[in-house]
Scaffold this motif. Structure first.
Motif, short mmCIF file in Angstrom:
data_model
loop_
_atom_site.label_atom_id
_atom_site.label_comp_id
_atom_site.label_asym_id
_atom_site.label_seq_id
_atom_site.Cartn_x
_atom_site.Cartn_y
_atom_site.Cartn_z
N ASP A 35 21.17 -4.91 -3.41
CA ASP A 35 19.70 -4.12 -4.51
C ASP A 35 19.41 -3.56 -3.04
OD1 ASP A 35 17.20 -3.71 -5.42
OD2 ASP A 35 16.32 -5.78 -5.06
N MET A 36 19.39 -2.29 -2.51
CA MET A 36 18.79 -1.74 -1.94
C MET A 36 17.48 -1.37 -1.28
SD MET A 36 22.08 1.65 -1.69
CE MET A 36 20.95 1.87 -0.21
N LYS A 37 17.35 -2.51 0.19
CA LYS A 37 15.76 -1.66 -0.44
C LYS A 37 15.65 -0.33 0.26
CE LYS A 37 16.07 -4.41 4.03
NZ LYS A 37 16.88 -4.41 3.93
N GLU A 38 13.90 -0.01 0.69
CA GLU A 38 13.77 1.54 0.73
C GLU A 38 14.93 2.00 1.77
OE1 GLU A 38 12.85 3.17 -1.22
OE2 GLU A 38 12.06 2.56 -3.37
N ARG A 48 26.31 8.97 -2.18
CA ARG A 48 27.63 8.49 -2.90
C ARG A 48 27.36 6.80 -3.07
NH1 ARG A 48 33.05 10.19 -4.36
NH2 ARG A 48 34.10 8.13 -5.36
N SER A 49 27.16 6.47 -1.96
CA SER A 49 27.35 4.73 -1.42
C SER A 49 26.47 4.64 -2.35
CB SER A 49 27.71 4.47 -0.03
OG SER A 49 28.53 4.76 0.29
N PRO A 50 25.05 4.89 -3.18
CA PRO A 50 23.84 3.57 -3.50
C PRO A 50 24.20 3.50 -4.96
CG PRO A 50 22.58 5.59 -1.77
CD PRO A 50 24.52 6.14 -1.79
N LEU A 51 25.15 4.44 -5.58
CA LEU A 51 25.26 4.06 -7.16
C LEU A 51 26.48 3.07 -6.86
CD1 LEU A 51 25.25 7.69 -7.76
CD2 LEU A 51 24.03 6.45 -8.79
N GLU A 52 27.31 2.81 -6.06
CA GLU A 52 28.58 2.16 -5.86
C GLU A 52 27.75 0.90 -5.66
OE1 GLU A 52 30.85 4.43 -2.92
OE2 GLU A 52 32.27 4.98 -4.46
N ALA A 53 26.31 0.39 -4.83
CA ALA A 53 25.67 -0.72 -4.56
C ALA A 53 25.15 -0.63 -5.89
CB ALA A 53 24.60 -0.26 -3.36
N LEU A 54 24.84 -0.05 -7.02
CA LEU A 54 24.36 -0.43 -7.88
C LEU A 54 25.48 -1.02 -8.93
CD1 LEU A 54 22.31 2.31 -9.28
CD2 LEU A 54 21.94 0.19 -8.51
N HIS A 104 34.33 0.00 -0.54
CA HIS A 104 34.19 -0.93 -0.69
C HIS A 104 32.89 -0.41 0.23
CE1 HIS A 104 37.82 -3.93 -0.95
NE2 HIS A 104 38.40 -2.44 -0.69
N LEU A 105 31.58 -1.26 0.25
CA LEU A 105 30.73 -0.91 0.86
C LEU A 105 29.96 -1.06 1.75
CD1 LEU A 105 27.69 0.31 -0.33
CD2 LEU A 105 27.40 -1.91 -1.58
N THR A 106 28.99 -0.87 2.55
CA THR A 106 28.10 -1.30 3.96
C THR A 106 26.83 -0.95 3.35
OG1 THR A 106 31.01 -1.02 5.65
CG2 THR A 106 28.33 -1.69 6.52
N ILE A 107 26.23 -1.75 3.91
CA ILE A 107 24.79 -1.31 4.29
C ILE A 107 24.28 -1.38 5.37
CG2 ILE A 107 22.53 -2.81 3.26
CD1 ILE A 107 23.81 -0.96 0.99
N TRP A 108 23.27 -0.17 6.09
CA TRP A 108 23.12 0.17 7.21
C TRP A 108 21.41 -0.84 7.02
CZ3 TRP A 108 23.90 4.79 10.22
CH2 TRP A 108 23.31 4.93 11.32
N ASP A 109 20.51 -1.15 7.77
CA ASP A 109 19.02 -1.76 7.70
C ASP A 109 18.83 -0.94 8.83
OD1 ASP A 109 16.81 -3.25 7.12
OD2 ASP A 109 17.41 -4.12 8.71
N LYS A 110 17.61 -0.16 8.05
CA LYS A 110 16.93 0.81 8.81
C LYS A 110 18.08 1.53 9.11
CE LYS A 110 12.86 -2.57 10.04
NZ LYS A 110 13.46 -2.94 9.44
N GLY A 111 18.48 2.23 8.47
CA GLY A 111 19.76 3.28 9.16
C GLY A 111 19.21 4.49 9.17
#
Length: 403
Positions: free
Chosen positions: A86-89, A75-81, A152-159
Motif C-alpha cells: 500500500d503505497m503512500k502518496e 510500471r512499478s506502482p502497478l506491480e506494487a498493487l 521484484h519491487l523496491t519502495i523509495w520513501d519520499k523518492g
C-alpha cells in the motif's frame, strides 16, 4: 454473451531469414487461430500512444480500455498493487530486476549486461537473493519486496520519479552509459553486485550452467496509481489470469478478480492448459462476463533472442490455450466473443519492445464471417482494418451488446 481477451505478450515480430522470411506468427503451426481467422475480423491496432515508451504496462492498459496518457503513473506502482504494498502518496516504486552482469574483474560500471532475467530465475531462488539484499541494503528510505521470478519491487520513501534504463533494452551492452544519475540508486546497484555475485546460491547456479543473478537493476519508477473500476467503466464483471505481477496489479487497481493458476510462471513452460481451464471456469460462472488471459512466454523468448522458442510459445498459445477455451465454450453452448492479440511487438532482431501496431483477431461465435485470412501480421495489414487508438479496442469487443 461472454467475452475473452487472449493476449500473447510480445507475440508480434518482423520477418526472419531462418523462418523463410516469415514472422514467428506467420511461420508457427497455428491451426486454431488460422481456423478462427477465416471466421473473424482481423486488423491492426496501435496499442502504444505516440510519445510513450513501448512497454507491457502502457500496452496492456490500452487493451483493457485505459488510455495510458490519462492513467499511467509508472510500471512499478502497478506491480506494487499485485504484491500487496500500500503505497503512500510520497512513495516512489521501482522495479528491481535480478539481472546477470559479466563476472569479471572490471569495475562495476564497465561490466556488460548479459541477461535481464538471470536464466528466468525461479521465485524460490529469487527470495533467497532478495533476502540477502534486504539484510544489507534495506533501511527507512528503501524497502525491498519479493515479486515473481526476476521481477521484484523496491519502495523509495519520499523518492523521485527519475529516468532509468530498462535492462531488456540494453542486453549485450556495457552498463556505464545506462547507470542512474541518482547516486543513492547507483550505489545500491554496485553494492548489490558485491552481495550477490559470490553468494552461495549463485555459485550453485553457475555450476548448473545457469546465469548468476548477480545484480539488482532498478527501473520503471512511478507513483501510486489510480485506475477506475473496470466494471463501472464497462458494465462487465471481469477477471485476470496472468503469472506477471504487472498484469495482476492492473487487475487489482481496476477491481477485477485475480485468478491464481498453479504452475503459471511466465516462462515457456508455464501451465497453459491451467490458464485456459481457469478462464472457462470463470466464464461459466454467471457472475462474470469477461476474462483476460495473459501469456508472457512469447515476450520472454523475444528478449532472449530465441527464434525456435518464440515459435514454440506461439504454437503452445494456439493449441494449449485458445483451442481449449474454444472447444470447452462450444461444448457448453456458450455464446462468446474472443479477442486475440499481442500487447506490442518484441522482435527477435532487437530483443526488446517496439511501438509498431499489432495484429488483432475478433471472433464472434454468433456471427461467423467468411474470408481467406490467416492470423498474422501480413494478413492483418492486408485487411485494411486499423484502430488508431488502442484503448478503444475493448469497445469493439463489447460492441455486439452495446449496439
Amino acid at each position: 454473451m461472454k467475452y475473452i481477451i487472449v493476449l500473447g505478450d510480445g507475440m508480434a515480430d518482423e520477418p526472419i531469414a531462418e523462418l523463410e522470411n516469415k514472422t514467428p506468427l506467420e511461420y508457427a503451426n497455428t491451426p486454431t487461430m488460422d481456423h478462427l481467422a477465416k471466421k473473424s475480423e482481423i486488423g491492426l491496432v496501435q496499442t502504444i500512444p505516440e510519445g510513450m515508451k513501448p512497454g507491457s504496462d502502457t500496452a496492456n492498459l490500452s487493451v483493457l480500455g485505459y488510455y495510458p496518457k490519462e492513467y499511467y503513473t509508472g510500471r512499478s506502482p502497478l506491480e506494487a498493487l499485485s504484491i500487496g504494498v500500500d503505497m503512500k502518496e510520497s512513495d516512489v516504486a521501482l522495479r528491481c530486476n535480478l539481472v546477470t552482469l559479466s563476472d569479471d574483474e572490471k569495475p562495476y560500471h564497465d561490466k556488460t549486461i548479459i541477461d535481464h532475467s538471470s536464466s528466468e530465475i525461479s521465485t524460490d531462488d529469487a527470495k533467497v537473493l532478495i533476502g540477502a539484499l534486504q539484510e544489507v541494503l534495506e533501511c527507512e528510505e528503501f524497502k525491498y519486496y519479493v515479486g515473481t521470478s526476476y521481477r521484484h519491487l523496491t519502495i523509495w520513501d519520499k523518492g523521485q520519479v527519475i529516468d532509468l534504463a530498462q535492462p531488456h533494452d540494453i542486453l549485450g551492452r556495457k552498463i556505464k552509459d545506462y547507470l542512474p544519475k541518482e547516486a543513492k540508486i547507483r550505489e545500491m546497484m554496485e553494492k548489490s553486485y558485491e552481495i550477490l555475485n559470490n553468494h552461495p546460491l549463485n555459485i550453485e547456479r553457475a555450476k548448473k550452467g545457469l546465469n548468476k543473478a548477480n545484480s539488482a537493476w532498478f527501473w520503471g519508477a512511478g507513483t501510486r496509481p489510480n485506475l477506475d473500476s473496470f466494471e463501472e467503466k464497462n458494465r462487465k464483471k471481469g477477471a485476470m489470469i496472468s503469472a506477471v505481477d504487472l498484469l495482476k496489479g492492473i487487475a487489482v487497481g481496476a477491481n477485477m478478480k485475480v485468478i491464481e493458476v498453479p504452475g503459471a510462471d511466465g516462462t515457456l513452460h508455464t501451465n497453459y492448459e491451467g490458464k485456459a481451464k481457469a478462464a472457462v471456469k470463470v466464464l461459466l460462472d454467471d457472475d462474470y462476463d469477461f476474462v483476460y488471459v495473459h501469456v508472457e512466454a512469447p515476450d520472454e523468448m523475444g528478449h532472449q533472442g530465441s527464434v525456435s522458442n518464440k515459435v514454440k510459445s506461439i504454437e503452445y498459445l494456439d493449441s494449449r490455450v485458445i483451442k481449449v477455451i474454444k472447444e470447452e465454450l462450444d461444448q457448453n453452448g456458450i455464446d462468446y466473443r474472443m479477442l486475440v492479440l499481442p500487447d506490442h511487438p518484441t522482435p527477435i532482431c532487437v530483443r526488446t519492445h517496439t511501438s509498431d501496431p499489432v495484429p488483432y483477431m475478433l471472433y464472434d461465435s454468433t456471427n461467423l464471417l467468411n474470408n481467406e485470412w490467416n492470423y498474422d501480421e501480413l494478413h492483418a495489414k492486408k485487411s485494411n482494418n486499423y484502430i488508431a487508438d488502442g484503448y478503444r479496442i475493448i469497445n469493439k469487443l463489447f460492441q455486439a451488446e452495446n449496439e
